[in-house]
Design an enzyme around this catalytic site. Structure first.
Site, PDB file in Angstrom:
ATOM      1  N   GLU A 102       0.858  -1.193   0.000  1.00  0.00           N
ATOM      2  CA  GLU A 102       0.000   0.000   0.000  1.00  0.00           C
ATOM      3  C   GLU A 102       0.883   1.227   0.000  1.00  0.00           C
ATOM      4  O   GLU A 102       1.842   1.319   0.780  1.00  0.00           O
ATOM      5  CB  GLU A 102      -0.905   0.002   1.232  1.00  0.00           C
ATOM      6  CG  GLU A 102      -1.770   1.250   1.370  1.00  0.00           C
ATOM      7  CD  GLU A 102      -2.671   1.195   2.599  1.00  0.00           C
ATOM      8  OE1 GLU A 102      -3.072   0.086   3.002  1.00  0.00           O
ATOM      9  OE2 GLU A 102      -2.959   2.261   3.182  1.00  0.00           O
TER      10      GLU A 102
ATOM     11  N   GLU B  83      -2.744  11.215   3.314  1.00  0.00           N
ATOM     12  CA  GLU B  83      -3.811  11.042   4.283  1.00  0.00           C
ATOM     13  C   GLU B  83      -3.816  12.256   5.210  1.00  0.00           C
ATOM     14  O   GLU B  83      -2.762  12.787   5.545  1.00  0.00           O
ATOM     15  CB  GLU B  83      -3.612   9.789   5.129  1.00  0.00           C
ATOM     16  CG  GLU B  83      -3.713   8.486   4.375  1.00  0.00           C
ATOM     17  CD  GLU B  83      -3.570   7.294   5.314  1.00  0.00           C
ATOM     18  OE1 GLU B  83      -4.589   6.715   5.697  1.00  0.00           O
ATOM     19  OE2 GLU B  83      -2.418   6.974   5.665  1.00  0.00           O
TER      20      GLU B  83
END
Length: 413
Positions: free
Chosen positions: A163, A168
């Site tokens: 990932e 974020e």
């Protein structure tokens, strides 16, 4: 540092089923591609269309359902209810405090709706410049993200799939975004990453910002608005497996609540929106090539246009000759006269000269061109540098610790 997360996102059941069919896209910039052109756009969405329209279904699929894995609170809805164009060239992903259809979540009746999009089965990337220009929401419990998962997720599971979190943000950190790698042995709270904080008390929700990674074999480099804030290579993994030299697909979502951001509280105003101006993936190719311009407008040049192994690479007046025509390959190489830009003897120390050498696939010949116009050798974690900050003809090019100075800035192509 990245805040601890007890569990990471896993794809919802519907997406997992789709992945298990093995129906992945082939739009990737592959390491063995030999005929793409420099700065080739392999994926682009500028979200043009009528206000209220759904996203382009040839590029994106919409996930639906809840997500127990992170204890998120939202239900992801289908169609254009929570993900729609605004008619002004933006995608708006909206989180609402509502439950119009009696949606059921892991904790009971859902309290919020939102949206999550991905490109699985429609587009995958392997290396390149991956970016999104976005304005994030604000408020406790908001968790917007732009990220990627390995396209082999359905076969190997998470975190073996890998990932790459491009960006974020959690609502209680309005001035900070995070970039993180997750893989086998370094997932969840053990992910490898860093944060970037805006100066002067600015909040990311106040304006659009461009979040990007420059991704090459054995290297991922993060930037915000062209400012590089971290670079990761296999050397950062303490011997654990690097799982990022393969195709990944893209994901955009706005989560509400969960282990990391915490749940909304009385201070959280709804609705909140993640506004996306564009998403693009570009990759340099090994096509006709072009000049690499540096300090004083001079060009990276193969001395005397000599293609022999060990020939010096220098600054020189730009003249358009083959000695100054460089192609940046999706395999991480930079080539001229049929050979590769090379750190002499595989050196990693400041002052290691660069030269022309027969291409051999070694780490000494791997380079990343970043959004900040650095040319970085990941093995050394150092930048291509004009020695002595000189723009004189014949100035030798070398490796040096990246400092952001003008003698380390290059315009490619």
């Amino acid at each position: 540092m990245v805040r601890p997360r007890l569990l990471r996102r896993c794809l919802l059941a519907a997406l997992s089923a789709a992945l298990l069919t093995g129906s992945f896209g082939t739009g990737a910039a592959r390491a063995d591609t030999a005929d793409v052109t420099p700065a080739a756009v392999t994926f682009s969405d500028t979200f043009d269309g009528a206000a209220g329209a759904a996203v382009d279904s040839s590029k994106w699929q919409i996930e639906t359902g809840d997500n127990v894995n992170n204890h998120e609170r939202q239900y992801y809805t289908a169609g254009n209810r929570n993900a729609a164009l605004d008619g002004q060239g933006h995608l708006v992903i909206t989180a609402r405090r509502e439950n119009p259809s009696n949606y059921q979540c892991w904790y009971g009746t859902c309290q919020y709706t939102s949206a999550r999009l991905n490109t699985s089965g429609k587009f995958t990337a392997q290396y390149g410049h991956v970016e999104a220009r976005m304005k994030v929401p604000r408020g406790q419990g908001m968790w917007p993200a732009f990220w990627m998962l390995g396209a082999d997720l359905g076969q190997v599971g998470w975190p073996n799939s890998g990932e790459i979190d491009v960006m974020e943000n959690v609502g209680f950190e309005p001035a900070t975004v995070h970039g993180t790698l997750h893989g086998p042995g370094y997932s969840g709270s053990g992910g490898i990453g860093a944060g970037y904080t805006l100066p002067g008390g600015q909040a990311f929700a106040d304006a659009f910002h461009t979040f990007a990674v420059d991704w090459a074999p054995d290297s991922v480099t993060w930037s915000v608005d062209g400012t590089v804030y971290q670079r990761r290579t296999p050397a950062d993994l303490a011997g654990k497996q690097w799982v990022f030299n393969k195709p990944f697909f893209l994901i955009l979502n706005l989560a509400v609540g969960g282990y990391w951001p915490g749940d909304p509280d009385g201070s959280t105003v709804f609705p909140q929106a993640l506004v996306v101006d564009h998403v693009s993936v570009t990759t340099s190719g090994s096509g006709a090539g072009g000049a690499i311009r540096g300090l004083g407008g001079k060009c990276a040049d193969v001395a005397a246009a000599n293609s022999a192994d060990g020939t010096a690479v220098q600054l020189y007046d730009c003249n358009g000759t083959a000695a100054q025509q460089w192609s940046v390959g999706s395999d991480g190489t930079i080539r001229a006269l049929g050979k590769c830009l090379d750190a002499a003897s595989g050196g990693t120390a400041d002052g290691t000269v660069v030269q022309l050498w027969t291409c051999n696939g070694s780490a000494a010949q791997q380079w990343v061109v970043t959004a900040a116009r650095d040319i970085v050798n990941p093995q050394a974690d150092k930048c291509l540098d004009a020695a002595g900050n000189s723009s004189a003809n014949g100035t030798r090019l070398q490796l040096w610790t990246c400092s952001g100075t003008a003698n380390q800035k290059w315009t490619v192509g």
